[in-house]
Design an enzyme around this catalytic site. Structure first.
Site, PDB file in Angstrom:
ATOM      1  N   SER A 110       0.842  -1.197   0.000  1.00  0.00           N
ATOM      2  CA  SER A 110       0.000   0.000   0.000  1.00  0.00           C
ATOM      3  C   SER A 110       0.873   1.242   0.000  1.00  0.00           C
ATOM      4  CB  SER A 110      -0.920   0.037   1.233  1.00  0.00           C
ATOM      5  OG  SER A 110      -1.790  -1.062   1.263  1.00  0.00           O
ATOM      6  N   ASP A 114      -3.952   2.305  -1.912  1.00  0.00           N
ATOM      7  CA  ASP A 114      -3.250   3.533  -2.278  1.00  0.00           C
ATOM      8  C   ASP A 114      -4.188   4.727  -2.111  1.00  0.00           C
ATOM      9  OD1 ASP A 114      -0.979   2.044  -3.053  1.00  0.00           O
ATOM     10  OD2 ASP A 114      -1.894   1.646  -5.004  1.00  0.00           O
ATOM     11  N   SER A 121      -3.288  -3.526  -3.207  1.00  0.00           N
ATOM     12  CA  SER A 121      -2.653  -2.347  -2.638  1.00  0.00           C
ATOM     13  C   SER A 121      -3.697  -1.323  -2.222  1.00  0.00           C
ATOM     14  CB  SER A 121      -1.701  -1.724  -3.670  1.00  0.00           C
ATOM     15  OG  SER A 121      -0.856  -0.757  -3.096  1.00  0.00           O
TER      16      SER A 121
END
Length: 335
Positions: free
Chosen positions: A217, A257, A255
């Site tokens: 992340s 983000d 991830s």
């Protein structure tokens, strides 16, 4: 002294930096860290971004690159376009304890409060740290908040970046800023994502032994003293997510983000047609913050003997030389 990308000859973009080349170049922004490490199976911590006047509400926005994360407080931040608390970053399974600790900090400062929206982000540092221990305590969070200063923040393996890795190498916390004629924009990142590192367009693949752990992340926090409203800050936050691609992110499906952007100014917002240099400042500051998070990090061996190696500085320096050679105009042919 910590090593930064510019110390290795890597200069990102063309805009000038602030005095510290950090998010703390914006007046009133403080940053504090609490770092936990036992030299063995514990490598984690807390990073706090504390803006002056935040409890009165600052215009803000959040952008989601991939929503596989646990960003506490994001929906109200998005709904109201206001940031009302400091921003705390930590490891994934400690995010909820950190949010409760941030509530303690806020309630102590406002005896009349009955509703608060703590904003706490995270990345997964479970490859190098025993994440199931959930070691973050209220005191760790309070220490990061109360020790926050306007100095150049420590980077690399500190605070919420103690156990993180990015692009196949050890990473951590990074920061940078860009100065415009009317104000400054600064970025702080907690880097922990996958892909192949690129430094100014030159790929630096990680050694084969460096496999990407699950749970990658990136948290990006942007602060500015430019007069911007929540809608404009949303446009800026989305550009911050784009900057991940400039250093080689593969935007993996696992991830989380996120970018949070906020402004300390309460002046009427600038016209949209003047945002182009602000977008450029955003891309440049986030890209350099990400590179700083890697350059400042140290090789770390942690949970179950796993190791994440620091990016070799000689390769980063060589990438800077290559970029300068590409930018140099061709010599004139001899008569």
């Amino acid at each position: 002294m910590q090593t930064r990308a510019r110390d290795l000859g890597v200069v990102t973009g063309t805009l000038p930096t602030g005095e510290l080349n950090a998010i703390t170049d914006i007046p009133g922004i403080l940053v504090g860290h609490t770092t936990l490490g036992n030299g063995n199976d514990l490598h984690t911590g807390v990073t706090a971004i504390v803006p002056a006047g935040v409890t009165s509400g600052l215009p803000a926005a959040v952008a989601i690159g991939n929503g596989y994360g646990k960003l506490v407080g994001s929906t109200q931040l998005d709904e109201l376009g206001l940031l009302e608390t400091p921003i705390v970053l930590t490891g994934t399974l400690s995010v909820f304890r950190a949010a409760d600790a941030l509530l303690t900090y806020l309630l102590d400062r406002d005896p009349q409060a009955t509703s608060l929206n703590p904003v706490v982000g995270e990345t997964n540092d479970g490859y190098l740290s025993d994440i199931r221990r959930r070691p973050i305590t209220e005191q760790h969070v309070l220490d990061a908040l109360t020790s926050a200063t306007a100095d150049l923040p420590a980077e690399g393996c500190v605070g919420a970046g103690t156990g993180t890795a990015a692009l196949g190498f050890k990473a951590g916390i990074g920061t940078s800023s860009r100065r415009l004629p009317t104000g400054t924009i600064g970025a702080l990142v907690q880097a922990n994502f996958s892909g192949t590192l690129q430094v100014l367009g030159t790929p630096i693949p990680a050694p084969p032994r460096q496999t990407d752990p699950p749970g990658n992340s990136c948290m990006i926090v942007l602060a500015t003293d430019l007069p911007l409203d929540a809608r404009q800050l949303g446009r800026i936050a989305r550009r911050a997510i784009f900057a991940l691609g400039r250093v080689g992110s593969d935007y993996a499906p696992g991830s989380g983000d996120y970018a949070i952007a906020f402004a300390t100014s309460h002046q009427p917002p600038m016209p949209d047609q003047e945002l182009r240099p602000v977008f450029q400042a955003t891309l440049e500051s986030v890209e350099e913050a990400l590179l700083n998070s890697l350059v400042a990090a140290r090789t770390t061996t942690g949970f179950q003997g796993r190791t994440r190696y620091a990016v070799p500085h000689d390769l980063v320096r060589a990438a800077g030389v290559t970029a300068r050679d590409r930018a140099r105009p061709p010599s004139s042919p001899t008569a």
